[in-house]
Structures are given as C-alpha cells and as structure tokens.
Design a protein around this motif. Structure first.
Motif, PDB file in Angstrom:
ATOM      1  N   PHE A  99       0.852  -1.191   0.000  1.00 50.44           N
ATOM      2  CA  PHE A  99       0.000   0.000   0.000  1.00 50.44           C
ATOM      3  C   PHE A  99       0.891   1.245   0.000  1.00 50.44           C
ATOM      4  N   GLU A 100       0.748   2.089  -1.029  1.00 51.92           N
ATOM      5  CA  GLU A 100       1.513   3.340  -1.105  1.00 51.92           C
ATOM      6  C   GLU A 100       0.521   4.496  -1.106  1.00 51.92           C
ATOM      7  N   HIS A 101       0.722   5.466  -0.211  1.00 54.92           N
ATOM      8  CA  HIS A 101      -0.320   6.492  -0.095  1.00 54.92           C
ATOM      9  C   HIS A 101      -0.389   7.433  -1.285  1.00 54.92           C
ATOM     10  N   ASN A 102       0.757   7.668  -1.968  1.00 58.82           N
ATOM     11  CA  ASN A 102       0.697   8.500  -3.177  1.00 58.82           C
ATOM     12  C   ASN A 102      -0.104   7.805  -4.269  1.00 58.82           C
ATOM     13  N   LEU A 103       0.160   6.522  -4.391  1.00 58.64           N
ATOM     14  CA  LEU A 103      -0.557   5.737  -5.387  1.00 58.64           C
ATOM     15  C   LEU A 103      -2.046   5.680  -5.034  1.00 58.64           C
ATOM     16  N   GLN A 104      -2.333   5.621  -3.725  1.00 59.15           N
ATOM     17  CA  GLN A 104      -3.720   5.595  -3.283  1.00 59.15           C
ATOM     18  C   GLN A 104      -4.422   6.918  -3.638  1.00 59.15           C
ATOM     19  N   SER A 105      -3.702   8.045  -3.511  1.00 57.28           N
ATOM     20  CA  SER A 105      -4.295   9.335  -3.899  1.00 57.28           C
ATOM     21  C   SER A 105      -4.698   9.284  -5.373  1.00 57.28           C
ATOM     22  N   LEU A 106      -3.848   8.686  -6.192  1.00 54.75           N
ATOM     23  CA  LEU A 106      -4.165   8.562  -7.617  1.00 54.75           C
ATOM     24  C   LEU A 106      -5.363   7.627  -7.826  1.00 54.75           C
ATOM     25  N   ARG A 107      -5.405   6.540  -7.068  1.00 52.02           N
ATOM     26  CA  ARG A 107      -6.551   5.604  -7.147  1.00 52.02           C
ATOM     27  C   ARG A 107      -7.862   6.305  -6.801  1.00 52.02           C
ATOM     28  N   VAL A 108      -7.783   7.185  -5.796  1.00 54.62           N
ATOM     29  CA  VAL A 108      -8.995   7.915  -5.386  1.00 54.62           C
ATOM     30  C   VAL A 108      -9.516   8.744  -6.550  1.00 54.62           C
ATOM     31  N   VAL A 109      -8.628   9.520  -7.182  1.00 57.37           N
ATOM     32  CA  VAL A 109      -9.114  10.409  -8.251  1.00 57.37           C
ATOM     33  C   VAL A 109      -9.351   9.662  -9.569  1.00 57.37           C
ATOM     34  N   ASP A 110      -8.669   8.542  -9.776  1.00 54.07           N
ATOM     35  CA  ASP A 110      -8.848   7.793 -11.032  1.00 54.07           C
ATOM     36  C   ASP A 110      -9.998   6.792 -10.976  1.00 54.07           C
ATOM     37  N   GLU A 150      -1.709  16.341 -16.138  1.00 53.73           N
ATOM     38  CA  GLU A 150      -0.765  17.151 -15.347  1.00 53.73           C
ATOM     39  C   GLU A 150      -1.110  17.108 -13.854  1.00 53.73           C
ATOM     40  N   THR A 151      -2.397  17.118 -13.537  1.00 56.64           N
ATOM     41  CA  THR A 151      -2.794  17.029 -12.128  1.00 56.64           C
ATOM     42  C   THR A 151      -2.450  15.645 -11.577  1.00 56.64           C
ATOM     43  N   ARG A 152      -2.714  14.627 -12.365  1.00 59.31           N
ATOM     44  CA  ARG A 152      -2.422  13.251 -11.921  1.00 59.31           C
ATOM     45  C   ARG A 152      -0.920  13.044 -11.770  1.00 59.31           C
ATOM     46  N   GLU A 153      -0.166  13.622 -12.688  1.00 65.58           N
ATOM     47  CA  GLU A 153       1.300  13.544 -12.635  1.00 65.58           C
ATOM     48  C   GLU A 153       1.818  14.149 -11.323  1.00 65.58           C
ATOM     49  N   GLY A 154       1.184  15.245 -10.909  1.00 64.64           N
ATOM     50  CA  GLY A 154       1.585  15.907  -9.672  1.00 64.64           C
ATOM     51  C   GLY A 154       1.180  15.123  -8.434  1.00 64.64           C
ATOM     52  N   ILE A 155       0.026  14.469  -8.502  1.00 61.83           N
ATOM     53  CA  ILE A 155      -0.459  13.691  -7.351  1.00 61.83           C
ATOM     54  C   ILE A 155       0.449  12.489  -7.097  1.00 61.83           C
ATOM     55  N   LEU A 156       0.903  11.875  -8.164  1.00 63.87           N
ATOM     56  CA  LEU A 156       1.765  10.690  -8.015  1.00 63.87           C
ATOM     57  C   LEU A 156       3.215  11.144  -7.802  1.00 63.87           C
ATOM     58  N   CYS A 161       6.581   6.646  -6.545  1.00 70.05           N
ATOM     59  CA  CYS A 161       5.975   5.392  -6.979  1.00 70.05           C
ATOM     60  C   CYS A 161       7.075   4.362  -7.116  1.00 70.05           C
ATOM     61  N   SER A 162       6.821   3.153  -6.642  1.00 67.88           N
ATOM     62  CA  SER A 162       7.826   2.103  -6.794  1.00 67.88           C
ATOM     63  C   SER A 162       7.922   1.724  -8.279  1.00 67.88           C
ATOM     64  N   ARG A 163       9.070   1.193  -8.675  1.00 65.02           N
ATOM     65  CA  ARG A 163       9.244   0.803 -10.082  1.00 65.02           C
ATOM     66  C   ARG A 163       8.232  -0.270 -10.476  1.00 65.02           C
ATOM     67  N   LYS A 164       7.966  -1.147  -9.517  1.00 56.40           N
ATOM     68  CA  LYS A 164       7.032  -2.248  -9.781  1.00 56.40           C
ATOM     69  C   LYS A 164       5.659  -1.688 -10.172  1.00 56.40           C
ATOM     70  N   ASN A 165       5.182  -0.746  -9.383  1.00 53.05           N
ATOM     71  CA  ASN A 165       3.871  -0.167  -9.689  1.00 53.05           C
ATOM     72  C   ASN A 165       3.925   0.750 -10.905  1.00 53.05           C
ATOM     73  N   ALA A 166       5.043   1.442 -11.069  1.00 49.38           N
ATOM     74  CA  ALA A 166       5.188   2.359 -12.216  1.00 49.38           C
ATOM     75  C   ALA A 166       4.994   1.602 -13.529  1.00 49.38           C
ATOM     76  N   LYS A 167       5.478   0.365 -13.562  1.00 53.39           N
ATOM     77  CA  LYS A 167       5.366  -0.437 -14.783  1.00 53.39           C
ATOM     78  C   LYS A 167       3.910  -0.760 -15.124  1.00 53.39           C
ATOM     79  N   ILE A 168       3.103  -0.938 -14.075  1.00 58.10           N
ATOM     80  CA  ILE A 168       1.698  -1.293 -14.285  1.00 58.10           C
ATOM     81  C   ILE A 168       0.881  -0.074 -14.714  1.00 58.10           C
ATOM     82  N   LEU A 169       1.352   1.120 -14.322  1.00 50.26           N
ATOM     83  CA  LEU A 169       0.524   2.315 -14.458  1.00 50.26           C
ATOM     84  C   LEU A 169       0.455   2.911 -15.860  1.00 50.26           C
TER      85      LEU A 169
END
Ligand code: MG
Length: 381
Positions: A121-132, A149-155, A158-166
């Motif tokens: 669980f990563e809270h930055n990623l969770q912020s993106l999940r909330v808005v997405d 641009e807003t989503r880019e700023g929210i994230l 991010c771990s490399r593992k999750n970055a690959k999925i995103l």
C-alpha cells in the motif's frame, strides 16, 4: 491570471484526460480539476484525518484538510511568483493527500504491512486511485477524470514495480524524468507547510518548547530577530511571528533559487522541464540544509515523542485488527463493498478482495476507524 511562462503547464499542450470531455465554458481545465477535487468525498474526509495529532486530541491542531489548504496557499504564492500555472498548482496541492489513511503515517505504515502479500500500500498511489477510480461522481466515467498534469503531480513517488503497471503516468519513474514545475512546487510546498505548522502544533501541545527550538538555525535566526525587535512581546505572538518569518524565508529563497535554475536550463516547454534531469524548483544549499535540520528535529523530538508514539501504536493496532477481521469475515463490511468483493473472481480474487478492503480502510476518517474497531470488538466478545 497573469501571463504564463512558456514552460508552465498550459491547456493547449495538456496531455488531456483519460475520458474525452468537452472543455468547460468559463473555467480553465485545471480550475475544473481543482473544483472536482473540492467536491469529492475524499476531500471532505480530510477534515477528520490525523496530520500528527489524532483528530480528537484538540480542535486547534492541524488536520489533513487544513494542512492541504496551507500547502495550496504556499504553492499558489510560489506559482504566481514564477509565472507558473496557479490553478494547476492549487489542484495538485489540494489533492496531494487524498489517499492518506486514518491516523497519519502510522495508518499508512501498518496498512502497507497488512497488504505486503497483496502488492503493498503506497499512499501517493492511493491518492491517484482515489481520483482515477474510487470517487463515484460522474455518470460517464469512474473517478474524477482529471488532466494528466494534475495526476502527474499527485503521483509524487511510486515504486518501479507499480510504475510499470501504471502506463503513461508511471513512465517518468522508469525514465528518470521530472514532473512539471507546478508538481515540483506542490511537493516542496507540502514540506514547507508541515515543517512549519508542526512547529506550531508541537509548541501548542507542549511536547516541544522554544528552548529546544533555539538549537535549530532557521528558528533561532528568526527568534532572535523577533526578540530584539519586539522585546516586550510574549505568548503565542512570539512563536507565530517566528513561524511566519520562517515560511517567508523559505518561500523567498525558493523563488529566487528556482528562478536562477530555470534561467540556467532555459526550458521552452513543459517537456523540456520533464527532460531536464533534475528538479528546477529548489532551495539554495544553505536554506535547504536549515530546512532539513528543522525536519530532523521534528522527527526526533515530536513525531518520535513517546506520547505521539503511544498514540501511533494504538492506532496501528486498530488498523491491523480492522484489516484482519474484514478479510476473515467480509460480512462485517458494508453491502456495497461486499458486493464488489463478490464480483471480483478468478485467480486474482483474494488479491482483489484485499485491495478493496484496503481501499475501504484507507478511506476512513480517524473517528470512523475507531468506531468500527469498537463495533467489531463487540461482535467478537
Ligand atoms: Mg502533505
């Protein structure tokens, strides 16, 4: 809005929204993002989420909501001073903590621990999940459908593992790119806001005192100035005068140093900013060190204070129990959450169930989490 610098985020060069929409009539795209964030349920819940002190410890302390508003205030000032996009900066600042769990970092750490077998669980990623994904406000799409641009700023991280999925939005973590300057501002405005307001809250709580803070360069400088200039001044007006002067020093230094850095790179567009290889929104070396010294002081003397740690361990226990109980007995969850779990099937079903449970817990306010913990404890007694 004043003229924008060429390297500011601009609607004309925006990488757009995930779902196509007509442009708003009399607002900018980034104003629309900000407005969507303000109207979201996750934003309202920030009012009852801990920053450092558990929400019910006192009405005077910062919550995640007032923290986010202070971040936005500082961010907007910097953005305007640098001819950057103030609306976008404000949107990112207001959204940056939407994914935070109840009980501040304690909540996030324990939820991450509980989720370890299920992808973490990563809270930055969770912020993106909330808005997405998680906000339910529009007929046409899930989430808030914010601009890239807003989503880019929210994230922010991010771990490399999750970055690959995103996909798109995770790309910069793999390519070592920077986000736009508005996102860089939100990042540092966050730090300036919490370091300073935590001094204020820390003093008010009595867990730290002026004497200790005098060891910290940035505080001492302003404290001595205030003492000499207003020798008869006492009480809260002293610390508040010092804190506003610290914020002013940090912001002024940041604007001056960032201007120099931007002049050095001379970017023509936001993509030049992204490809610069290092951030351009920065503090000067000396001020950066002073800011870091303050941050380390707060970690040592406030966040790790035994009273805060006691609150932290109690909070962790609550989140741990909630997660374990929900996973074991999904019947304890609200019906709509149960339904979502039932609909997730196939080989990844238990992963999905854990993620939905984590989403539910992360969305809770401090007081709701406490009430849920009590309710569940009664059913098991
Ligand atoms: Mg924050």
């Amino acid at each position: 809005m004043p003229d924008l610098a060429p390297y500011a985020a601009r609607e004309e060069t925006s990488r757009g929204r995930q779902y196509q929409e007509q442009s708003p009539d009399y607002r900018s795209e980034y104003q629309r993002d900000r407005d969507r964030i303000i109207h979201s349920a996750a934003f309202r819940r920030l009012e009852y989420k801990t920053q450092v002190f558990v929400n019910h410890e006192g009405d005077m302390f910062r919550t995640r909501l007032t923290h986010s508003i202070e971040v936005a205030q500082i961010g907007r000032t910097i953005a305007r001073a640098l001819w950057l996009n103030e609306d976008l900066t404000e949107a990112i600042c207001l959204a940056h903590d939407l994914g935070h769990t109840p009980f501040g970092h304690a909540g996030q750490d324990i939820l991450n621990e509980c989720m370890k077998p299920f992808g973490g669980f990563e809270h930055n990623l969770q912020s993106l999940r909330v808005v997405d994904l998680l906000e339910e406000r529009y007929a046409d799409f899930p989430g808030l459908n914010l601009t890239f641009e807003t989503r880019e700023g929210i994230l922010k991280h991010c771990s490399r593992k999750n970055a690959k999925i995103l996909g798109d939005i995770g790309q910069r973590f793999l390519n070592n790119q920077q986000p736009g300057l508005e996102a860089q501002i939100a990042n540092i405005a966050d730090e300036i806001a919490y370091n300073n307001h935590d001094v204020d809250d820390g003093l008010r709580s009595g867990l730290i005192n002026l004497h200790q803070l005098e060891e910290i360069d940035i505080f001492r400088e302003q404290f001595h100035y205030v003492r000499e200039t207003w020798p008869g001044l006492n009480g809260r007006r002293v610390s508040h005068e010092v804190i506003r002067r610290m914020i002013n020093k940090l912001v002024t230094d940041l604007v001056t140093t960032s201007k120099q850095k931007i002049a050095h790179y001379h970017p023509d567009t936001i993509n030049d900013v992204r490809n610069a290889g290092e951030p351009m929104i920065i503090l000067g070396e000396e001020t950066k060190d002073q800011h870091l010294q303050l941050k380390q002081f707060l970690r040592r003397e406030l966040y790790q204070h035994h009273r805060v740690e006691k609150m932290t361990s109690l909070a962790k226990e609550k989140v741990r129990v909630l997660f374990a109980e929900y996973m074991q007995r999904p019947g304890l969850l609200p019906e709509d959450v149960q339904l979502r779990i039932k609909q997730s099937s196939g080989s990844g079903a238990s992963m999905e169930a854990a993620r939905i449970t984590a989403d539910y817990i992360a969305g809770m306010t401090d007081r709701f989490a406490i009430a849920e913990f009590e309710r569940i404890r009664q059913t098991t007694d």
